[in-house]
Design a protein around this motif. Structure first.
Motif, short mmCIF file in Angstrom:
data_model
loop_
_atom_site.label_atom_id
_atom_site.label_comp_id
_atom_site.label_asym_id
_atom_site.label_seq_id
_atom_site.Cartn_x
_atom_site.Cartn_y
_atom_site.Cartn_z
N THR A 1 -10.39 60.57 93.37
CA THR A 1 -9.96 61.73 94.13
C THR A 1 -11.10 62.74 94.14
OG1 THR A 1 -9.00 62.81 92.19
CG2 THR A 1 -7.54 61.38 93.49
N TYR A 2 -11.00 63.74 95.00
CA TYR A 2 -12.01 64.80 95.04
C TYR A 2 -12.13 65.50 93.68
CZ TYR A 2 -12.14 64.57 100.18
OH TYR A 2 -12.30 64.18 101.48
N ASP A 3 -11.02 65.54 92.93
CA ASP A 3 -11.04 66.21 91.62
C ASP A 3 -11.16 65.21 90.47
OD1 ASP A 3 -8.44 65.38 92.21
OD2 ASP A 3 -7.56 67.36 91.99
N ASP A 4 -11.71 64.04 90.74
CA ASP A 4 -12.19 63.06 89.76
C ASP A 4 -11.14 62.22 89.03
OD1 ASP A 4 -14.56 61.88 88.91
OD2 ASP A 4 -14.61 63.00 87.05
N ALA A 5 -9.99 61.99 89.64
CA ALA A 5 -9.02 61.06 89.05
C ALA A 5 -9.33 59.65 89.57
CB ALA A 5 -7.60 61.45 89.43
N PRO A 6 -9.49 58.67 88.66
CA PRO A 6 -9.78 57.30 89.08
C PRO A 6 -8.49 56.56 89.48
CG PRO A 6 -9.80 57.45 86.70
CD PRO A 6 -9.54 58.84 87.21
N VAL A 7 -8.51 55.96 90.66
CA VAL A 7 -7.33 55.28 91.20
C VAL A 7 -7.67 53.81 91.44
CG1 VAL A 7 -5.69 55.20 93.12
CG2 VAL A 7 -6.48 57.42 92.25
N ALA A 8 -6.80 52.93 90.94
CA ALA A 8 -6.98 51.48 91.12
C ALA A 8 -5.80 50.90 91.90
CB ALA A 8 -7.09 50.79 89.76
N SER A 9 -6.09 49.94 92.76
CA SER A 9 -5.04 49.27 93.52
C SER A 9 -4.46 48.12 92.70
CB SER A 9 -5.61 48.71 94.83
OG SER A 9 -6.46 47.60 94.54
N SER A 10 -3.32 47.60 93.14
CA SER A 10 -2.74 46.44 92.46
C SER A 10 -3.68 45.24 92.57
CB SER A 10 -1.36 46.11 93.02
OG SER A 10 -1.42 45.92 94.41
N ARG A 11 -4.45 45.15 93.63
CA ARG A 11 -5.43 44.06 93.77
C ARG A 11 -6.49 44.15 92.67
NH1 ARG A 11 -10.02 43.26 97.83
NH2 ARG A 11 -10.27 41.01 97.85
N PHE A 12 -6.97 45.37 92.38
CA PHE A 12 -7.92 45.59 91.29
C PHE A 12 -7.28 45.18 89.96
CE2 PHE A 12 -9.67 48.06 87.83
CZ PHE A 12 -11.03 48.08 88.06
N VAL A 13 -6.07 45.64 89.72
CA VAL A 13 -5.37 45.36 88.46
C VAL A 13 -5.21 43.85 88.26
CG1 VAL A 13 -3.19 45.66 87.20
CG2 VAL A 13 -4.20 47.59 88.44
N LYS A 14 -4.83 43.13 89.31
CA LYS A 14 -4.68 41.67 89.21
C LYS A 14 -6.03 40.99 88.94
CE LYS A 14 -0.67 41.48 92.20
NZ LYS A 14 -0.20 41.26 93.56
N ALA A 15 -7.09 41.51 89.56
CA ALA A 15 -8.42 40.90 89.40
C ALA A 15 -8.91 40.97 87.96
CB ALA A 15 -9.42 41.59 90.32
N VAL A 16 -8.52 42.00 87.25
CA VAL A 16 -9.03 42.21 85.89
C VAL A 16 -7.93 42.07 84.83
CG1 VAL A 16 -10.98 43.61 86.64
CG2 VAL A 16 -8.80 44.73 86.09
N ALA A 17 -6.88 41.35 85.16
CA ALA A 17 -5.76 41.19 84.23
C ALA A 17 -6.20 40.63 82.88
CB ALA A 17 -4.69 40.29 84.86
N GLN A 18 -7.26 39.84 82.85
CA GLN A 18 -7.73 39.24 81.60
C GLN A 18 -8.75 40.12 80.87
OE1 GLN A 18 -9.10 35.43 82.95
NE2 GLN A 18 -7.06 34.53 82.80
N CYS A 19 -9.08 41.26 81.43
CA CYS A 19 -10.05 42.16 80.80
C CYS A 19 -9.30 43.19 79.95
CB CYS A 19 -10.88 42.89 81.86
SG CYS A 19 -11.91 41.79 82.85
N ASP A 20 -9.65 43.26 78.69
CA ASP A 20 -9.01 44.22 77.78
C ASP A 20 -9.55 45.63 77.99
OD1 ASP A 20 -7.64 42.13 76.53
OD2 ASP A 20 -9.23 41.82 75.06
N GLY A 21 -8.84 46.59 77.42
CA GLY A 21 -9.37 47.94 77.30
C GLY A 21 -8.87 48.96 78.29
N ALA A 22 -8.19 48.54 79.36
CA ALA A 22 -7.72 49.50 80.36
C ALA A 22 -6.20 49.56 80.37
CB ALA A 22 -8.23 49.12 81.74
N THR A 23 -5.72 50.72 80.76
CA THR A 23 -4.29 50.94 80.98
C THR A 23 -4.15 51.41 82.42
OG1 THR A 23 -4.00 51.60 78.68
CG2 THR A 23 -2.30 52.30 80.21
#
Length: 190
Positions: free
Chosen positions: A56-78
């Motif tokens: 966002t313009y005020d620096d909030a990082p936004v991920a899509s469900s496609r991103f979430v599915k792509a990295v489902a096996q990667c630890d460390g994110a919520t």
């Protein structure tokens, strides 16, 4: 010492939206910087919905469900669901990697008299980690946050870390060619 590539930093397009400004986000009354990077705006309106990773313009990082599915096996994110933007999530990473502000020549100034934090922090890219730094498997973030406060309580904004991914996550992200996501190699001296 030898330069060794240990992963990549993540950055993204802006999604033409505000997450914190004008909201009930907890923020310092003096400098207007948000104090809880895991706060979810229940009324957030995502303007540009065709990006898989964005800010966002005020620096909030936004991920899509496609991103979430792509990295489902990667630890460390919520991934915190955004109630008014179905299929999108606030991207949160708690594990930290030691950023080398001296080597990177990061500048910080304008200390907030209330919270004691610097309200202006510039010089994040390219990411330089402290010598010997090792990324945890999956996602990490810098231990330093970057960005600038704005004037006025109603102009809330946040300072955010740079998100980092190990080579395994980078391979998954690269393979899918996710929209809006940029990966930049990071190095450390070993």
């Amino acid at each position: 010492m030898t330069d060794v590539q240990i992963g990549s930093s993540l950055s993204g397009h802006d999604n033409k939206s505000f997450f914190y400004e004008g909201s009930a986000a907890p923020a310092c009354a003096t400098c207007s910087l948000v104090t809880d990077l895991e706060w979810v705006n229940p009324d957030f309106k995502l303007v540009k919905t065709n990006l898989d990773f964005s800010y966002t313009y005020d620096d909030a990082p936004v991920a899509s469900s496609r991103f979430v599915k792509a990295v489902a096996q990667c630890d460390g994110a919520t991934y915190l669901p955004l109630p008014s933007a179905p299929g999108f999530f606030l991207f949160v990473v708690r594990r930290e990697a030691a950023f080398d502000a001296v080597a990177r020549r990061t500048k910080s100034f304008d200390e907030c008299p209330t919270r004691g934090r610097m309200t202006q922090v510039a010089g994040a890219m390219p990411v330089i980690l402290k010598p010997g730094a090792v990324l945890a498997s999956g996602f990490s973030r810098t231990d330093l946050v970057f960005g600038s406060a704005r004037t006025g309580w109603e102009r809330k904004t946040c300072q955010g870390p740079v998100f980092l991914a190990d080579p395994g996550c980078v391979a998954r992200l690269t393979k899918l060619k996710l929209r809006g996501l940029y990966l930049r190699p990071i190095e450390t001296k070993l």
